[in-house]
Design a protein around this motif. Structure first.
Motif, mmCIF file in Angstrom:
data_model
loop_
_atom_site.group_PDB
_atom_site.id
_atom_site.type_symbol
_atom_site.label_atom_id
_atom_site.label_comp_id
_atom_site.label_asym_id
_atom_site.label_seq_id
_atom_site.Cartn_x
_atom_site.Cartn_y
_atom_site.Cartn_z
ATOM 1 N N VAL A 145 0.825 -1.203 0.000
ATOM 2 C CA VAL A 145 0.000 0.000 0.000
ATOM 3 C C VAL A 145 0.862 1.258 0.000
ATOM 4 O O VAL A 145 0.469 2.296 -0.551
ATOM 5 C CB VAL A 145 -0.986 -0.017 1.188
ATOM 6 C CG1 VAL A 145 -0.312 0.394 2.495
ATOM 7 C CG2 VAL A 145 -2.192 0.877 0.901
ATOM 8 N N ALA A 146 2.050 1.193 0.596
ATOM 9 C CA ALA A 146 2.943 2.350 0.608
ATOM 10 C C ALA A 146 3.374 2.725 -0.799
ATOM 11 O O ALA A 146 3.354 3.898 -1.184
ATOM 12 C CB ALA A 146 4.166 2.072 1.484
ATOM 13 N N MET A 147 3.770 1.728 -1.596
ATOM 14 C CA MET A 147 4.182 2.025 -2.961
ATOM 15 C C MET A 147 3.017 2.572 -3.764
ATOM 16 O O MET A 147 3.177 3.513 -4.554
ATOM 17 C CB MET A 147 4.736 0.757 -3.619
ATOM 18 C CG MET A 147 5.441 1.008 -4.953
ATOM 19 S SD MET A 147 7.011 1.894 -4.769
ATOM 20 C CE MET A 147 6.598 3.510 -5.425
ATOM 21 N N GLN A 148 1.840 2.005 -3.554
ATOM 22 C CA GLN A 148 0.674 2.488 -4.283
ATOM 23 C C GLN A 148 0.335 3.923 -3.876
ATOM 24 O O GLN A 148 -0.092 4.732 -4.709
ATOM 25 C CB GLN A 148 -0.523 1.560 -4.059
ATOM 26 C CG GLN A 148 -1.693 1.844 -4.977
ATOM 27 C CD GLN A 148 -2.274 0.576 -5.593
ATOM 28 O OE1 GLN A 148 -1.544 -0.252 -6.129
ATOM 29 N NE2 GLN A 148 -3.574 0.442 -5.527
ATOM 30 N N PHE A 149 0.529 4.240 -2.598
ATOM 31 C CA PHE A 149 0.305 5.608 -2.136
ATOM 32 C C PHE A 149 1.251 6.574 -2.837
ATOM 33 O O PHE A 149 0.837 7.646 -3.313
ATOM 34 C CB PHE A 149 0.506 5.700 -0.615
ATOM 35 C CG PHE A 149 0.445 7.104 -0.081
ATOM 36 C CD1 PHE A 149 -0.778 7.671 0.255
ATOM 37 C CD2 PHE A 149 1.600 7.850 0.083
ATOM 38 C CE1 PHE A 149 -0.838 8.976 0.733
ATOM 39 C CE2 PHE A 149 1.552 9.148 0.564
ATOM 40 C CZ PHE A 149 0.325 9.722 0.894
#
Length: 212
Positions: A145-149
């Motif tokens: 989710v961090a990379m997608q954020f």
């Protein structure tokens, strides 16, 4: 709601991303747009869709003052960013299984009997996990989710920097969170870049991938 997007193609978003450490202090991201960025980011996959990510959005002067002593050598990001995002993994994310799977039934994504069998199987699986296995799971999901954020932020015309250097053992309690339940994954600064960041190199695919 109107949002401005700088990049329009996947390649522009990915190849244009840089880790930015200094931001334009005059640019503030509205709560509505941050909500939209987070909503898109959370389309990331997670183990059995339990979505263990929890976001602490630190944008006020008082909250940044609380964060600064815990941010080690990342003071420029804290001082200049529109917001600092502290991403936690929730070790009790199983508590949300009924809400998640129940909503899937309401939307017609699965029948009630499938929901019941899924929740029963997931509960049994989690009951047999060690604490370390559970932490590993939420950390992996947190990385997704961090990379997608960060990519979503880039699509909105903002820049980010992932940060691992902070007082992980103190950050939850500093903001009134249960440190035994919420484990820090990383921090991310977000805002409008005030520098170009650094060019960096990547190992060639031939060095990192093996075909069998």
């Amino acid at each position: 709601m109107t949002t401005t997007r700088l990049n329009t193609t996947f390649n522009e978003i990915v190849k244009g991303r840089r880790s930015i450490r200094k931001y334009d202090t005059t640019v503030k991201i509205s709560k509505e747009e941050m909500h939209e960025i987070l909503e898109t980011a959370t389309l990331a996959p997670s183990s059995v869709n339990l979505q263990p990510w929890r976001f602490l959005v630190i944008e006020s002067d008082d909250a940044k003052a609380t964060l600064a002593p815990l941010a080690r050598f990342n003071q420029t990001q804290v001082a200049t960013s529109s917001a600092m995002i502290v991403l936690f993994g929730d070790l009790k994310t199983l508590d949300y299984s009924e809400e998640i799977y129940g909503h899937a039934v309401e939307l017609g994504y699965m029948p009630e009997e499938v929901k019941e069998s899924q929740i029963k199987a997931i509960a049994a699986h989690y009951a047999n996990m060690t604490t370390e296995e559970l932490k590993e799971t939420v950390l992996i999901d947190g990385g997704l989710v961090a990379m997608q954020f960060m990519l979503t932020a880039r699509a909105h015309g903002y820049d980010t920097c992932p940060i691992g250097g902070f007082e992980k053992d103190k950050i939850a309690e500093a903001f009134g969170m249960d440190k035994d339940r919420y484990i820090p994954v990383m921090m991310m600064s977000i805002g409008k870049a005030d520098d170009k960041g650094y060019q960096s190199v990547r190992l060639p695919v031939e060095r990192i991938a093996t075909w069998k």
